[in-house]
Design a protein around this motif. Structure first.
Motif, PDB file in Angstrom:
ATOM      1  N   THR A   5      24.648  -2.974  17.789  1.00  0.00           N
ATOM      2  CA  THR A   5      25.885  -2.321  17.383  1.00  0.00           C
ATOM      3  C   THR A   5      25.579  -0.876  17.005  1.00  0.00           C
ATOM      4  OG1 THR A   5      27.779  -2.328  15.882  1.00  0.00           O
ATOM      5  CG2 THR A   5      25.738  -3.303  15.035  1.00  0.00           C
ATOM      6  N   VAL A   6      26.343   0.021  17.602  1.00  0.00           N
ATOM      7  CA  VAL A   6      26.145   1.452  17.336  1.00  0.00           C
ATOM      8  C   VAL A   6      27.304   2.043  16.544  1.00  0.00           C
ATOM      9  CG1 VAL A   6      24.671   1.731  19.373  1.00  0.00           C
ATOM     10  CG2 VAL A   6      27.118   2.220  19.548  1.00  0.00           C
ATOM     11  N   GLY A   7      28.198   1.184  16.074  1.00  0.00           N
ATOM     12  CA  GLY A   7      29.312   1.660  15.264  1.00  0.00           C
ATOM     13  C   GLY A   7      30.426   2.261  16.091  1.00  0.00           C
ATOM     14  N   SER A   8      31.354   2.864  15.380  1.00  0.00           N
ATOM     15  CA  SER A   8      32.544   3.416  16.053  1.00  0.00           C
ATOM     16  C   SER A   8      32.687   4.911  15.799  1.00  0.00           C
ATOM     17  CB  SER A   8      33.791   2.674  15.563  1.00  0.00           C
ATOM     18  OG  SER A   8      33.880   2.750  14.156  1.00  0.00           O
ATOM     19  N   GLN A   9      31.594   5.564  15.471  1.00  0.00           N
ATOM     20  CA  GLN A   9      31.595   7.009  15.242  1.00  0.00           C
ATOM     21  C   GLN A   9      31.930   7.757  16.531  1.00  0.00           C
ATOM     22  OE1 GLN A   9      30.218   9.130  12.559  1.00  0.00           O
ATOM     23  NE2 GLN A   9      30.346   7.459  11.103  1.00  0.00           N
ATOM     24  N   LYS A  10      32.231   9.035  16.387  1.00  0.00           N
ATOM     25  CA  LYS A  10      32.538   9.862  17.555  1.00  0.00           C
ATOM     26  C   LYS A  10      31.276  10.364  18.260  1.00  0.00           C
ATOM     27  CE  LYS A  10      32.895  14.010  14.704  1.00  0.00           C
ATOM     28  NZ  LYS A  10      33.713  15.120  14.289  1.00  0.00           N
ATOM     29  N   PHE A  11      30.112   9.936  17.768  1.00  0.00           N
ATOM     30  CA  PHE A  11      28.837  10.386  18.319  1.00  0.00           C
ATOM     31  C   PHE A  11      28.211   9.306  19.203  1.00  0.00           C
ATOM     32  CE2 PHE A  11      29.334  12.388  14.148  1.00  0.00           C
ATOM     33  CZ  PHE A  11      29.293  13.727  14.511  1.00  0.00           C
ATOM     34  N   GLN A  12      27.610   9.745  20.303  1.00  0.00           N
ATOM     35  CA  GLN A  12      26.913   8.833  21.214  1.00  0.00           C
ATOM     36  C   GLN A  12      25.583   8.388  20.609  1.00  0.00           C
ATOM     37  OE1 GLN A  12      23.818   9.686  22.744  1.00  0.00           O
ATOM     38  NE2 GLN A  12      23.797  11.729  21.872  1.00  0.00           N
ATOM     39  N   PHE A  13      25.067   7.272  21.104  1.00  0.00           N
ATOM     40  CA  PHE A  13      23.730   6.809  20.739  1.00  0.00           C
ATOM     41  C   PHE A  13      23.063   6.234  21.987  1.00  0.00           C
ATOM     42  CE2 PHE A  13      21.228   4.452  17.160  1.00  0.00           C
ATOM     43  CZ  PHE A  13      20.177   5.336  17.322  1.00  0.00           C
ATOM     44  N   ASN A  14      23.093   7.046  23.056  1.00  0.00           N
ATOM     45  CA  ASN A  14      22.553   6.648  24.350  1.00  0.00           C
ATOM     46  C   ASN A  14      21.076   6.267  24.282  1.00  0.00           C
ATOM     47  OD1 ASN A  14      24.989   7.068  25.728  1.00  0.00           O
ATOM     48  ND2 ASN A  14      24.559   9.241  25.990  1.00  0.00           N
ATOM     49  N   ARG A  15      20.301   6.956  23.436  1.00  0.00           N
ATOM     50  CA  ARG A  15      18.861   6.677  23.328  1.00  0.00           C
ATOM     51  C   ARG A  15      18.585   5.205  23.044  1.00  0.00           C
ATOM     52  NH1 ARG A  15      15.596   8.397  19.097  1.00  0.00           N
ATOM     53  NH2 ARG A  15      17.428   8.425  17.755  1.00  0.00           N
ATOM     54  N   LEU A  16      19.337   4.637  22.122  1.00  0.00           N
ATOM     55  CA  LEU A  16      19.118   3.231  21.754  1.00  0.00           C
ATOM     56  C   LEU A  16      19.470   2.303  22.910  1.00  0.00           C
ATOM     57  CD1 LEU A  16      18.425   0.935  19.849  1.00  0.00           C
ATOM     58  CD2 LEU A  16      20.726   1.153  18.863  1.00  0.00           C
ATOM     59  N   LEU A  17      20.637   2.508  23.518  1.00  0.00           N
ATOM     60  CA  LEU A  17      21.051   1.636  24.625  1.00  0.00           C
ATOM     61  C   LEU A  17      20.056   1.696  25.782  1.00  0.00           C
ATOM     62  CD1 LEU A  17      24.909   2.258  24.734  1.00  0.00           C
ATOM     63  CD2 LEU A  17      23.649   0.482  23.495  1.00  0.00           C
ATOM     64  N   LYS A  18      19.571   2.896  26.079  1.00  0.00           N
ATOM     65  CA  LYS A  18      18.610   3.075  27.172  1.00  0.00           C
ATOM     66  C   LYS A  18      17.279   2.400  26.850  1.00  0.00           C
ATOM     67  CE  LYS A  18      16.483   6.535  30.108  1.00  0.00           C
ATOM     68  NZ  LYS A  18      16.204   7.935  30.342  1.00  0.00           N
ATOM     69  N   ALA A  19      16.801   2.541  25.614  1.00  0.00           N
ATOM     70  CA  ALA A  19      15.522   1.926  25.228  1.00  0.00           C
ATOM     71  C   ALA A  19      15.586   0.412  25.367  1.00  0.00           C
ATOM     72  CB  ALA A  19      15.164   2.325  23.796  1.00  0.00           C
ATOM     73  N   VAL A  20      16.685  -0.199  24.943  1.00  0.00           N
ATOM     74  CA  VAL A  20      16.830  -1.649  25.065  1.00  0.00           C
ATOM     75  C   VAL A  20      16.919  -2.043  26.538  1.00  0.00           C
ATOM     76  CG1 VAL A  20      18.293  -3.647  24.546  1.00  0.00           C
ATOM     77  CG2 VAL A  20      17.858  -1.920  22.778  1.00  0.00           C
ATOM     78  N   ASP A  21      17.651  -1.273  27.334  1.00  0.00           N
ATOM     79  CA  ASP A  21      17.778  -1.557  28.761  1.00  0.00           C
ATOM     80  C   ASP A  21      16.405  -1.577  29.426  1.00  0.00           C
ATOM     81  OD1 ASP A  21      19.598  -2.277  30.745  1.00  0.00           O
ATOM     82  OD2 ASP A  21      19.991  -0.213  31.358  1.00  0.00           O
ATOM     83  N   GLU A  22      15.554  -0.632  29.066  1.00  0.00           N
ATOM     84  CA  GLU A  22      14.207  -0.568  29.629  1.00  0.00           C
ATOM     85  C   GLU A  22      13.372  -1.784  29.215  1.00  0.00           C
ATOM     86  OE1 GLU A  22      12.815   3.287  28.338  1.00  0.00           O
ATOM     87  OE2 GLU A  22      14.068   4.330  29.816  1.00  0.00           O
ATOM     88  N   LEU A  23      13.523  -2.227  27.963  1.00  0.00           N
ATOM     89  CA  LEU A  23      12.767  -3.391  27.497  1.00  0.00           C
ATOM     90  C   LEU A  23      13.222  -4.671  28.200  1.00  0.00           C
ATOM     91  CD1 LEU A  23      12.562  -2.640  23.673  1.00  0.00           C
ATOM     92  CD2 LEU A  23      10.701  -2.498  25.355  1.00  0.00           C
ATOM     93  N   VAL A  24      14.514  -4.776  28.481  1.00  0.00           N
ATOM     94  CA  VAL A  24      15.016  -5.944  29.225  1.00  0.00           C
ATOM     95  C   VAL A  24      14.508  -5.873  30.665  1.00  0.00           C
ATOM     96  CG1 VAL A  24      17.067  -7.148  30.079  1.00  0.00           C
ATOM     97  CG2 VAL A  24      17.060  -6.219  27.748  1.00  0.00           C
ATOM     98  N   ALA A  25      14.570  -4.685  31.268  1.00  0.00           N
ATOM     99  CA  ALA A  25      14.148  -4.514  32.663  1.00  0.00           C
ATOM    100  C   ALA A  25      12.675  -4.864  32.861  1.00  0.00           C
ATOM    101  CB  ALA A  25      14.415  -3.081  33.127  1.00  0.00           C
ATOM    102  N   ASN A  26      11.822  -4.485  31.897  1.00  0.00           N
ATOM    103  CA  ASN A  26      10.391  -4.751  32.081  1.00  0.00           C
ATOM    104  C   ASN A  26       9.942  -6.087  31.487  1.00  0.00           C
ATOM    105  OD1 ASN A  26       9.747  -4.439  29.332  1.00  0.00           O
ATOM    106  ND2 ASN A  26       9.249  -2.279  29.560  1.00  0.00           N
ATOM    107  N   GLY A  27      10.900  -6.899  31.016  1.00  0.00           N
ATOM    108  CA  GLY A  27      10.594  -8.240  30.553  1.00  0.00           C
ATOM    109  C   GLY A  27      10.137  -8.362  29.109  1.00  0.00           C
ATOM    110  N   GLU A  28      10.092  -7.261  28.377  1.00  0.00           N
ATOM    111  CA  GLU A  28       9.700  -7.340  26.963  1.00  0.00           C
ATOM    112  C   GLU A  28      10.776  -8.019  26.122  1.00  0.00           C
ATOM    113  OE1 GLU A  28       7.502  -4.114  24.969  1.00  0.00           O
ATOM    114  OE2 GLU A  28       7.692  -3.058  26.886  1.00  0.00           O
ATOM    115  N   ILE A  29      12.013  -7.933  26.573  1.00  0.00           N
ATOM    116  CA  ILE A  29      13.102  -8.693  25.956  1.00  0.00           C
ATOM    117  C   ILE A  29      13.566  -9.701  26.994  1.00  0.00           C
ATOM    118  CG2 ILE A  29      15.467  -8.650  25.082  1.00  0.00           C
ATOM    119  CD1 ILE A  29      14.962  -5.860  23.979  1.00  0.00           C
ATOM    120  N   ALA A  30      13.427 -10.979  26.647  1.00  0.00           N
ATOM    121  CA  ALA A  30      13.803 -12.032  27.593  1.00  0.00           C
ATOM    122  C   ALA A  30      15.127 -12.685  27.228  1.00  0.00           C
ATOM    123  CB  ALA A  30      12.703 -13.092  27.654  1.00  0.00           C
ATOM    124  N   GLU A  31      15.514 -12.593  25.942  1.00  0.00           N
ATOM    125  CA  GLU A  31      16.747 -13.263  25.540  1.00  0.00           C
ATOM    126  C   GLU A  31      17.984 -12.438  25.908  1.00  0.00           C
ATOM    127  OE1 GLU A  31      15.216 -12.509  21.264  1.00  0.00           O
ATOM    128  OE2 GLU A  31      14.294 -12.081  23.161  1.00  0.00           O
TER     129      GLU A  31
END
Length: 161
Positions: A5-31
């Motif tokens: 959850t990144v909240g509902s602020q008017k500011f983006q938090f792309n860094r977090l979403l991208k970091a998690v996406d990379e961990l899922v893509a490379n198998g570090e996050i399986a759930e």
């Protein structure tokens, strides 16, 4: 499940979403992962997301999650620890246009010192933070709301009578 959850602020938090996406893509996050992505314009390729959730949807995702990855907002952190979730908080930083200042560093630091959450200031270490989270035991959050309400009621009663 991991709930982001990144909240509902008017500011983006792309860094977090991208970091998690990379961990899922490379198998570090399986759930399973689900993100409440707010105003971010990064589109995750490897997990589901929705920009904004209503209260019921948010509570449903929180209930399903065993881990919550969140920005350093007090409300998001307290909501997760009240529900007994393991929390990793990542601060929004001014230098990336994610907030007006770096106050989330201080908030996260206090919650971490109290042993309620784990912090991850460097997103390149998010995978490591997730692995360490498995072994961590956290303090149980106990709200003081009732205590404060009781003292206010006693004060009002005293003033009125």
């Amino acid at each position: 499940m991991i709930f982001i959850t990144v909240g509902s602020q008017k500011f983006q938090f792309n860094r977090l979403l991208k970091a998690v996406d990379e961990l899922v893509a490379n198998g570090e996050i399986a759930e399973e992962v689900f993100a409440q992505s707010g105003v971010c314009d990064y589109v995750p390729a490897h997990y589901e997301y929705k920009p904004f959730l209503n209260r019921d949807e948010f509570e449903s995702m929180m209930d399903k999650a065993s881990i919550v990855i969140t920005h350093g907002g007090t409300g998001a952190i307290i909501s997760a620890i009240k529900d007994g979730k393991k929390v990793i908080a990542v601060p929004r930083l001014k230098k990336y246009g994610e907030h007006v200042d770096d106050h989330q560093l201080q908030l996260i630091s206090e919650f971490t010192k109290s042993n309620f959450i784990s912090s991850c200031e460097n997103l390149s270490e998010l995978g490591k933070c997730l692995k360490e989270l498995e072994k961590k035991e956290f303090a149980i959050y106990q709200s003081n709301t009732e205590k404060y309400l009781d003292s206010i009621i006693k004060y009002i009663d005293k003033e009125v009578n």
